[in-house]
Scaffold this motif. Structure first.
Motif, PDB file in Angstrom:
ATOM      1  N   PHE A  17       0.864  -1.180   0.000  1.00 18.67           N
ATOM      2  CA  PHE A  17       0.000   0.000   0.000  1.00 18.67           C
ATOM      3  C   PHE A  17       0.899   1.229   0.000  1.00 18.67           C
ATOM      4  O   PHE A  17       1.538   1.546   1.005  1.00 18.67           O
ATOM      5  N   THR A  19       2.128   4.909   0.317  1.00 19.35           N
ATOM      6  CA  THR A  19       1.702   6.058   1.110  1.00 19.35           C
ATOM      7  C   THR A  19       2.631   7.233   0.853  1.00 19.35           C
ATOM      8  O   THR A  19       3.746   7.064   0.359  1.00 19.35           O
ATOM      9  N   GLY A  20       2.189   8.402   1.240  1.00 19.62           N
ATOM     10  CA  GLY A  20       3.055   9.561   1.239  1.00 19.62           C
ATOM     11  C   GLY A  20       3.998   9.477   2.425  1.00 19.62           C
ATOM     12  O   GLY A  20       3.861   8.624   3.302  1.00 19.62           O
ATOM     13  N   ASN A  38       4.499   7.573   7.874  1.00 16.09           N
ATOM     14  CA  ASN A  38       3.651   7.365   6.706  1.00 16.09           C
ATOM     15  C   ASN A  38       2.242   6.974   7.143  1.00 16.09           C
ATOM     16  O   ASN A  38       1.414   6.614   6.329  1.00 16.09           O
ATOM     17  N   SER A  39       1.984   7.081   8.445  1.00 19.10           N
ATOM     18  CA  SER A  39       0.662   6.739   8.972  1.00 19.10           C
ATOM     19  C   SER A  39      -0.119   8.005   9.320  1.00 19.10           C
ATOM     20  O   SER A  39      -0.535   8.219  10.443  1.00 19.10           O
ATOM     21  N   THR A  41      -3.370  10.402   7.901  1.00 15.14           N
ATOM     22  CA  THR A  41      -4.495  10.386   6.980  1.00 15.14           C
ATOM     23  C   THR A  41      -5.540  11.418   7.373  1.00 15.14           C
ATOM     24  O   THR A  41      -5.649  11.793   8.539  1.00 15.14           O
ATOM     25  N   ILE A 152       7.169   8.909  -1.877  1.00 11.93           N
ATOM     26  CA  ILE A 152       6.236   7.884  -1.428  1.00 11.93           C
ATOM     27  C   ILE A 152       7.002   6.744  -0.759  1.00 11.93           C
ATOM     28  O   ILE A 152       8.220   6.595  -0.942  1.00 11.93           O
ATOM     29  N   TYR A 153       6.280   5.963   0.025  1.00 13.88           N
ATOM     30  CA  TYR A 153       6.845   4.806   0.709  1.00 13.88           C
ATOM     31  C   TYR A 153       6.113   3.578   0.199  1.00 13.88           C
ATOM     32  O   TYR A 153       4.877   3.502   0.247  1.00 13.88           O
ATOM     33  N   TYR A 154       6.883   2.621  -0.345  1.00 15.12           N
ATOM     34  CA  TYR A 154       6.296   1.433  -0.939  1.00 15.12           C
ATOM     35  C   TYR A 154       7.260   0.268  -0.804  1.00 15.12           C
ATOM     36  O   TYR A 154       8.461   0.419  -1.087  1.00 15.12           O
TER      37      TYR A 154
END
Length: 166
Positions: A17, A19-20, A38-39, A41, A152-154
């Motif tokens: 997933f 995330t920014g 990155n948590s 929202t 982004i973090y992936y």
């Protein structure tokens, strides 16, 4: 009933997933405290609210809990080195922002120059989230800039939108 999901299995699934990446800043009144997250929202547009999850064992946790104020700095794609530095455990508490261009927002929190967006927040509620706390906050002010693409973090690493699919 299904078998319990292990922390490793959940980490592997959630790594898919994207995330920014945000640098979160707060203060204990003497020192700025900084972490990469990155948590983050959006919760509500009216009233404007966001949430942030912080691991309970992180030293940042108790500082932001006591302060009740924090800022989220959404990073551009060229800020992977800063994101990595602020994610490093065990950094010295003093002068964490030394050499990092920043200014103070309306609530006194550090806002990073070059961030593609900033949010200044005041904690409204804190909820139990297992090994994390969930900080729900009112957003006091924002900025947004269109000039840069996001970091982004992936799959366990920092990426850009231009990276080929992995």
């Amino acid at each position: 009933m299904s078998a319990a999901v292990s922390p490793h299995e959940l980490r592997q699934a959630m790594s898919r997933f994207a995330t920014g990446v945000a640098v979160i800043t707060t203060s204990d009144g003497h020192n700025d405290h900084v972490m990469t997250a990155n948590s983050l929202t959006s919760v509500s547009l009216d009233p404007p609210m966001v949430l942030l999850c912080i691991q309970r064992t992180a030293r940042f946790h108790d500082v932001v809990l006591a302060s009740g104020r924090w800022a989220a700095n959404l990073l551009p794609e060229h800020a992977a080195a800063a994101a990595g530095w602020f994610a490093t455990r065990g950094r010295a508490v003093e002068q964490q922002l030394e050499g990092i261009a920043h200014h103070r927002g309306v609530d006194g929190m550090a806002l990073l120059e070059g961030a593609i967006a900033t949010l200044e927040c005041r904690t409204r509620d804190v909820h139990d989230g297992g090994d994390h706390s969930i900080f729900v906050a009112d957003v006091l002010s924002t900025t947004a800039h269109e000039e840069a693409s996001p970091l982004i973090y992936y799959r366990g690493g920092f990426r850009t939108l231009a990276d080929p699919c992995l």
